[in-house]
Structure formats: C-alpha cells, structure tokens
Design a protein around this motif. Sequence first.
Motif, PDB file in Angstrom:
ATOM      1  N   ILE A   6       0.862  -1.183   0.000  1.00 56.24           N
ATOM      2  CA  ILE A   6       0.000   0.000   0.000  1.00 56.24           C
ATOM      3  C   ILE A   6       0.899   1.234   0.000  1.00 56.24           C
ATOM      4  CG2 ILE A   6      -1.798   1.271   1.239  1.00 56.24           C
ATOM      5  CD1 ILE A   6      -2.483  -1.402   2.669  1.00 56.24           C
ATOM      6  N   ASP A   7       0.666   2.149  -0.927  1.00 61.16           N
ATOM      7  CA  ASP A   7       1.451   3.384  -1.012  1.00 61.16           C
ATOM      8  C   ASP A   7       0.512   4.573  -0.835  1.00 61.16           C
ATOM      9  OD1 ASP A   7       3.341   5.320  -1.440  1.00 61.16           O
ATOM     10  OD2 ASP A   7       3.635   4.900  -3.567  1.00 61.16           O
ATOM     11  N   ILE A   8       0.623   5.256   0.300  1.00 63.84           N
ATOM     12  CA  ILE A   8      -0.246   6.392   0.613  1.00 63.84           C
ATOM     13  C   ILE A   8       0.404   7.652   0.053  1.00 63.84           C
ATOM     14  CG2 ILE A   8      -1.512   7.602   2.424  1.00 63.84           C
ATOM     15  CD1 ILE A   8      -2.059   4.578   2.266  1.00 63.84           C
ATOM     16  N   GLY A   9       0.026   8.024  -1.156  1.00 69.45           N
ATOM     17  CA  GLY A   9       0.606   9.183  -1.800  1.00 69.45           C
ATOM     18  C   GLY A   9      -0.189  10.443  -1.532  1.00 69.45           C
ATOM     19  N   THR A  10       0.366  11.555  -1.954  1.00 67.98           N
ATOM     20  CA  THR A  10      -0.343  12.825  -1.843  1.00 67.98           C
ATOM     21  C   THR A  10      -1.487  12.893  -2.840  1.00 67.98           C
ATOM     22  OG1 THR A  10       1.799  13.815  -1.322  1.00 67.98           O
ATOM     23  CG2 THR A  10      -0.022  15.320  -1.768  1.00 67.98           C
ATOM     24  N   SER A  11      -1.265  12.337  -4.035  1.00 65.80           N
ATOM     25  CA  SER A  11      -2.263  12.414  -5.101  1.00 65.80           C
ATOM     26  C   SER A  11      -3.293  11.301  -5.040  1.00 65.80           C
ATOM     27  CB  SER A  11      -1.563  12.378  -6.467  1.00 65.80           C
ATOM     28  OG  SER A  11      -0.681  13.462  -6.610  1.00 65.80           O
ATOM     29  N   SER A  12      -2.859  10.104  -4.619  1.00 65.95           N
ATOM     30  CA  SER A  12      -3.766   8.957  -4.590  1.00 65.95           C
ATOM     31  C   SER A  12      -3.138   7.859  -3.739  1.00 65.95           C
ATOM     32  CB  SER A  12      -4.024   8.432  -6.009  1.00 65.95           C
ATOM     33  OG  SER A  12      -2.813   7.934  -6.586  1.00 65.95           O
ATOM     34  N   VAL A  13      -3.911   6.816  -3.503  1.00 68.77           N
ATOM     35  CA  VAL A  13      -3.411   5.608  -2.848  1.00 68.77           C
ATOM     36  C   VAL A  13      -3.293   4.524  -3.904  1.00 68.77           C
ATOM     37  CG1 VAL A  13      -3.890   3.807  -1.162  1.00 68.77           C
ATOM     38  CG2 VAL A  13      -4.421   6.193  -0.627  1.00 68.77           C
ATOM     39  N   LYS A  14      -2.123   3.890  -3.960  1.00 70.64           N
ATOM     40  CA  LYS A  14      -1.905   2.810  -4.912  1.00 70.64           C
ATOM     41  C   LYS A  14      -1.605   1.531  -4.147  1.00 70.64           C
ATOM     42  CE  LYS A  14       0.470   1.647  -9.219  1.00 70.64           C
ATOM     43  NZ  LYS A  14       1.461   2.097 -10.244  1.00 70.64           N
ATOM     44  N   VAL A  15      -2.193   0.431  -4.597  1.00 63.17           N
ATOM     45  CA  VAL A  15      -1.928  -0.868  -3.977  1.00 63.17           C
ATOM     46  C   VAL A  15      -1.487  -1.848  -5.054  1.00 63.17           C
ATOM     47  CG1 VAL A  15      -3.599  -0.464  -2.138  1.00 63.17           C
ATOM     48  CG2 VAL A  15      -4.303  -1.717  -4.180  1.00 63.17           C
ATOM     49  N   SER A  16      -0.652  -2.795  -4.656  1.00 63.99           N
ATOM     50  CA  SER A  16      -0.179  -3.828  -5.564  1.00 63.99           C
ATOM     51  C   SER A  16      -0.110  -5.159  -4.830  1.00 63.99           C
ATOM     52  CB  SER A  16       1.213  -3.485  -6.120  1.00 63.99           C
ATOM     53  OG  SER A  16       1.162  -2.393  -6.999  1.00 63.99           O
ATOM     54  N   VAL A  17      -0.364  -6.221  -5.588  1.00 60.66           N
ATOM     55  CA  VAL A  17      -0.209  -7.578  -5.072  1.00 60.66           C
ATOM     56  C   VAL A  17       0.929  -8.239  -5.844  1.00 60.66           C
ATOM     57  CG1 VAL A  17      -1.289  -9.847  -4.826  1.00 60.66           C
ATOM     58  CG2 VAL A  17      -2.608  -7.776  -4.350  1.00 60.66           C
ATOM     59  N   VAL A  18       1.894  -8.771  -5.098  1.00 56.57           N
ATOM     60  CA  VAL A  18       3.104  -9.350  -5.686  1.00 56.57           C
ATOM     61  C   VAL A  18       3.209 -10.809  -5.265  1.00 56.57           C
ATOM     62  CG1 VAL A  18       5.640  -9.262  -5.661  1.00 56.57           C
ATOM     63  CG2 VAL A  18       4.314  -7.135  -5.749  1.00 56.57           C
ATOM     64  N   ASP A  19       3.585 -11.662  -6.203  1.00 54.47           N
ATOM     65  CA  ASP A  19       3.868 -13.061  -5.891  1.00 54.47           C
ATOM     66  C   ASP A  19       5.265 -13.134  -5.294  1.00 54.47           C
ATOM     67  OD1 ASP A  19       3.278 -16.086  -6.313  1.00 54.47           O
ATOM     68  OD2 ASP A  19       5.264 -15.773  -7.188  1.00 54.47           O
ATOM     69  N   SER A  20       5.383 -13.641  -4.077  1.00 53.40           N
ATOM     70  CA  SER A  20       6.672 -13.606  -3.385  1.00 53.40           C
ATOM     71  C   SER A  20       7.714 -14.491  -4.055  1.00 53.40           C
ATOM     72  CB  SER A  20       6.490 -14.031  -1.927  1.00 53.40           C
ATOM     73  OG  SER A  20       6.032 -15.370  -1.840  1.00 53.40           O
ATOM     74  N   ALA A  21       7.303 -15.595  -4.659  1.00 50.83           N
ATOM     75  CA  ALA A  21       8.270 -16.526  -5.253  1.00 50.83           C
ATOM     76  C   ALA A  21       8.893 -15.960  -6.524  1.00 50.83           C
ATOM     77  CB  ALA A  21       7.599 -17.863  -5.537  1.00 50.83           C
ATOM     78  N   SER A  22       8.048 -15.429  -7.419  1.00 46.25           N
ATOM     79  CA  SER A  22       8.550 -14.916  -8.691  1.00 46.25           C
ATOM     80  C   SER A  22       8.904 -13.431  -8.625  1.00 46.25           C
ATOM     81  CB  SER A  22       7.497 -15.121  -9.782  1.00 46.25           C
ATOM     82  OG  SER A  22       6.345 -14.330  -9.527  1.00 46.25           O
ATOM     83  N   GLN A  23       8.444 -12.756  -7.544  1.00 49.40           N
ATOM     84  CA  GLN A  23       8.601 -11.305  -7.366  1.00 49.40           C
ATOM     85  C   GLN A  23       7.909 -10.518  -8.482  1.00 49.40           C
ATOM     86  OE1 GLN A  23      12.870 -10.828  -6.956  1.00 49.40           O
ATOM     87  NE2 GLN A  23      12.934 -12.384  -5.355  1.00 49.40           N
ATOM     88  N   LYS A  24       6.918 -11.149  -9.104  1.00 50.28           N
ATOM     89  CA  LYS A  24       6.182 -10.505 -10.192  1.00 50.28           C
ATOM     90  C   LYS A  24       4.925  -9.822  -9.675  1.00 50.28           C
ATOM     91  CE  LYS A  24       7.742 -13.390 -14.067  1.00 50.28           C
ATOM     92  NZ  LYS A  24       7.322 -14.306 -15.148  1.00 50.28           N
ATOM     93  N   LEU A  25       4.586  -8.729 -10.337  1.00 49.72           N
ATOM     94  CA  LEU A  25       3.361  -8.012 -10.020  1.00 49.72           C
ATOM     95  C   LEU A  25       2.168  -8.788 -10.560  1.00 49.72           C
ATOM     96  CD1 LEU A  25       1.947  -5.374  -9.044  1.00 49.72           C
ATOM     97  CD2 LEU A  25       2.334  -4.472 -11.348  1.00 49.72           C
ATOM     98  N   ILE A  26       1.214  -9.072  -9.687  1.00 52.17           N
ATOM     99  CA  ILE A  26       0.020  -9.825 -10.080  1.00 52.17           C
ATOM    100  C   ILE A  26      -1.117  -8.874 -10.454  1.00 52.17           C
ATOM    101  CG2 ILE A  26      -1.699 -11.534  -9.358  1.00 52.17           C
ATOM    102  CD1 ILE A  26       1.146 -12.622  -9.636  1.00 52.17           C
ATOM    103  N   ALA A  27      -1.295  -7.828  -9.662  1.00 56.27           N
ATOM    104  CA  ALA A  27      -2.369  -6.871  -9.926  1.00 56.27           C
ATOM    105  C   ALA A  27      -2.040  -5.562  -9.210  1.00 56.27           C
ATOM    106  CB  ALA A  27      -3.713  -7.419  -9.435  1.00 56.27           C
ATOM    107  N   THR A  28      -2.570  -4.483  -9.738  1.00 54.28           N
ATOM    108  CA  THR A  28      -2.361  -3.172  -9.118  1.00 54.28           C
ATOM    109  C   THR A  28      -3.572  -2.287  -9.378  1.00 54.28           C
ATOM    110  OG1 THR A  28      -0.784  -1.339  -8.893  1.00 54.28           O
ATOM    111  CG2 THR A  28      -1.212  -2.123 -11.121  1.00 54.28           C
ATOM    112  N   ALA A  29      -3.804  -1.341  -8.504  1.00 58.29           N
ATOM    113  CA  ALA A  29      -4.916  -0.397  -8.660  1.00 58.29           C
ATOM    114  C   ALA A  29      -4.610   0.842  -7.844  1.00 58.29           C
ATOM    115  CB  ALA A  29      -6.222  -1.028  -8.190  1.00 58.29           C
ATOM    116  N   GLN A  30      -5.220   1.953  -8.237  1.00 61.08           N
ATOM    117  CA  GLN A  30      -5.089   3.162  -7.429  1.00 61.08           C
ATOM    118  C   GLN A  30      -6.439   3.856  -7.333  1.00 61.08           C
ATOM    119  OE1 GLN A  30      -2.188   5.467  -9.785  1.00 61.08           O
ATOM    120  NE2 GLN A  30      -3.789   6.998 -10.125  1.00 61.08           N
ATOM    121  N   TYR A  31      -6.569   4.611  -6.260  1.00 56.65           N
ATOM    122  CA  TYR A  31      -7.799   5.377  -6.043  1.00 56.65           C
ATOM    123  C   TYR A  31      -7.418   6.680  -5.341  1.00 56.65           C
ATOM    124  CZ  TYR A  31     -12.581   6.585  -5.054  1.00 56.65           C
ATOM    125  OH  TYR A  31     -13.790   7.235  -5.023  1.00 56.65           O
ATOM    126  N   PRO A  32      -8.001   7.802  -5.778  1.00 53.36           N
ATOM    127  CA  PRO A  32      -8.903   7.968  -6.923  1.00 53.36           C
ATOM    128  C   PRO A  32      -8.118   8.072  -8.228  1.00 53.36           C
ATOM    129  CG  PRO A  32      -8.580  10.064  -5.832  1.00 53.36           C
ATOM    130  CD  PRO A  32      -7.816   9.064  -5.030  1.00 53.36           C
TER     131      PRO A  32
END
Length: 494
Positions: A6-32
């Motif tokens: 979870i990244d609490i930014g000034t402009s928006s909040v962005k979240v990402s889900v990462v697979d720990s084994a491959s270190q690959k990004l599985i999904a991401t989203a931000q709001y607003p």
Amino acid sequence: MLLLGIDIGTSSVKVSVVDSASQKLIATAQYPDVESPIKALQTGWAEQSPDMWWEHTQKAIHLCHSSAHYNPQDISAIGIAYQMHGLVLINKQGEALRDSIIWCDSRAVEIGNKAFDEIGGEKCLSHLLNSPGNFTASKLAWVKQNEPDIYKQIDKVMLPGDFIAMKLTGSVSCSVSSLSEGVFYDFVTDSFSDDILNYYGFDRHLFPEILPVFSEHGYVSAAVAQSLKLKEGIPVTYKAGDQPNNALSLNVLQPGEVAATAGTSGVIYGVSDELIYDKQSRVNTFAHVNYTTDQKRLGVLLCINGTGSLNRWIKNTFGSSISYGQMNDLAKTVAAGSDGLRILPFGNGAERMLNNKQIGVHLHNIDLNHHTSAHIFRAVQEGIASAFRYGLDILRENGMFPSVIRAGKANLFLSEVFAQSFSNFTGVPVELYKNDGSVGAAIGAGIGAGVYKSAAEAFTYMKPVQLIEPNGRDIEPFYQEWKALLEVQLATKK
C-alpha cells in the motif's frame, strides 16, 4: 504466497499484489483516478484528511481485488509506504483530531528555525543531522502553540503510514526511521532526542512503541478482514516513508547507492554509512529502512517540492485537452534549451534546498511571437532537471558522488525529454526499472515477514528496463543561465 503493498501518496493511494516466489506483479490499482485535494486554508499551508487516506486505501484494495487475478485469501503479509513528514494526531479512541499537516506545509518554518538557533545549530546538525526546520516536530509545536485544545486531547502522535496500519490492525507503532524523519531522533545517543522533547515540551508518552521497520506492526482485525475480504490476522510487517521505500524498491540499500523519483515532489536519495549533515540543512539525513545501531545506514535526501505538481499545473493550464503522453510528445518537437525559455520550478511551499525560501514558479524570456505550449512543456521538464542538478551539486558538496542513479520508469521519468535532460544536466547515467512504491512496499512486507532470507534475495529478478546516459550535448550554458536566474530570485528573499 502473495504480498500486498500500500502506497499512501499525496495524489492517490496505490496498492499492488506481488507473488513472493517470482517477485512478479500480479495486480495493481489506485484510487482515486483524479488527484486528491490538498486543503490550503492559508498561503503556504497544506493539509489532507487521514480518514480520506483510509477511505481511499479501502477502495484501492477492492479495485485491486476486482481484477480477479488472485485470491485475496492468499495474501499473507502487508507493507505500507507513505508520504513523509505528515503530522497525524489521534485521541484515545483512535480518531484523527484534525487534518494532517502534510509534507509541503510551510507554517512551522519559523518555529523550527528558532529551535535551531536556541538549541544550537551545531548541536542540532551533529545529533539530529537536520535543522528542526519544517519537519513533523515543528508542526507538532505549531499545534501546541496555536491549537491548545486539540493538543490536550492527543493520545498519540504518528505519521501517515502509522495511521493506516492502525486502521488495519488497531495497533500503534513507529520506527527509528519514522522518528528520524520527524526530527525526533538523536543519532549520537541512538534514542529519542531529549533536546527536541525538552525544548518543545513534548511528553515522551505521546509517541508509540518503537519497532524495527521490518517487523510485525500489528495484525489485520476481524472487522477489517471481513470488509476487505482478507484473512483475519495478516501481519503488517513493513512501514516506511515514501522516499526510503522508493530506494528499497530499487534495491538501493548500501553505501554509495542512489535513487531518484519525480512524482509530486522530486527526490534524490543516497545511502551512506556516515552521519552526514549539510551545514545549511539544505539536504536532510534520516535513518534508512535497514538502519540499526550496529550497522548505520543513512538516507541522505534532496527534495524539490513542486516537480509533478508543476507538471500537473502546466497541463491543466496549457494542455487540459491532451494527455501527459501527448505533452511529452510535443516537448520532443522542441530543441534542447527550449529556444531560450527558462522555468524555475519552485511553487509548492518552502524549499529546504533553498534554505526554506519560497520563491514561487518563474517563467523567463517568453517570446510571444515564437514560444508555444510545446516550448512550455519542454521548458518545465528542463527546469525540473536543472533543479535536480542544483540539488545534486549540494549532495556532492556533502561527499556523495553517484556513478549511476536508479529510478522507477514512472511519472516524469516516462518522458524521454525529462529522462534524457535529467541525465544530461546531472552528468550521471540513469537506470530505469519497472517498479513503484506499492510494489516496493509489498517486497518490504516479504522481507519483514521472513519470506526472504535477505534483502538481496528479495531482488533476485530485478533488472533495469532502460539505461540512459548523457548524450554529449553541451547543455552546461543552459544550466548556468537557469542557475543565474535562480540566484537573482534567491537574492530578493530573506
């Protein structure tokens, strides 16, 4: 195993889900999807609601879940990154007592300057590695002086990431890294700064329990787990300010390594094993995410307040009908040097690297018969790159000489003009990585949860996606002209 960042930014909040084994990004989203408001009740003030951050965090997590690329029940650890230096005050019920006074708010500058003089400049710099300046401690002193009724109700003082962790888990904690970014920490005694607590009259009990950055900061409560479709009891195993976290996300952890970012603000962040401080406190030193009393790892931070915010203002004013990508394409149609147009990008509060002066944004040499919006788009990016060069020269004065700078391929670094200008003006190659703060927070969660045996293991698969080197163009005259214009403005400010 999945990791949630979870990244609490000034402009928006962005979240990402990462697979720990491959270190690959599985999904991401931000709001607003539009930039969050900053409340400016007076000139130089900047506030945001902590409850707004929590609302946006929940919505961003639900958006990420809606991708259907993973099972939320497989998330096993959570990491949080957050905008640095924000003051959050809660009562005994865990409720925010007022809006957060955020990083770019300038109201406490004089309070901090007075503390610097009365505690003693050499004492502050050698022990705090900073002037109290406009940091969180001085903002808390402003509340004590100007809002005594609110100050009396304070149960705990925290930073933005601490607040979100509390909303997730019900637990309250801080770290040496977060205390140092608020200028509450004495690096000589490796403890709370008695000088700051005594000078401002702060009670030690206002501050939460100190835990390592990589540790268990609480467990997701049953009610929150049900609301967010997560497992009850997931640990929050990492909390860090956005710039230390950005450095972590780029595997910048050891002395001599340097990271940069050009989002709402622009930052160069280098790691040192020495207690570095700038005699004018134009750059600032904090405990890095891997700081321990036995192994010093300090983050030396150069900040430009108004990079992305200037680019946004320019877009809204001169390019409201086009995208940022189209702005960048138009900037490419103009030759280096912007046909003489120069822009000073300092319109977002007091700039520490300019001795906390507020000089505003300045456009110079406009030719009404020649310059177009494309010239302005390029001049903004070259002006920001020039500001980075100015700041890097301050870092060089303090013993940091990077041979390469790592950055995420995001925000202004998506622009070919900016990325090349940054490398040209600083004279340093730039490695770009496909990474961001929310991914870094997820990786940090994996380190804190013990998923990775070491930080090095957490970045096994990380490779640069692009290398940008100075292209040999003689841009030094452009920079020297820009610097001369800046010095004229600085001379007019006290």
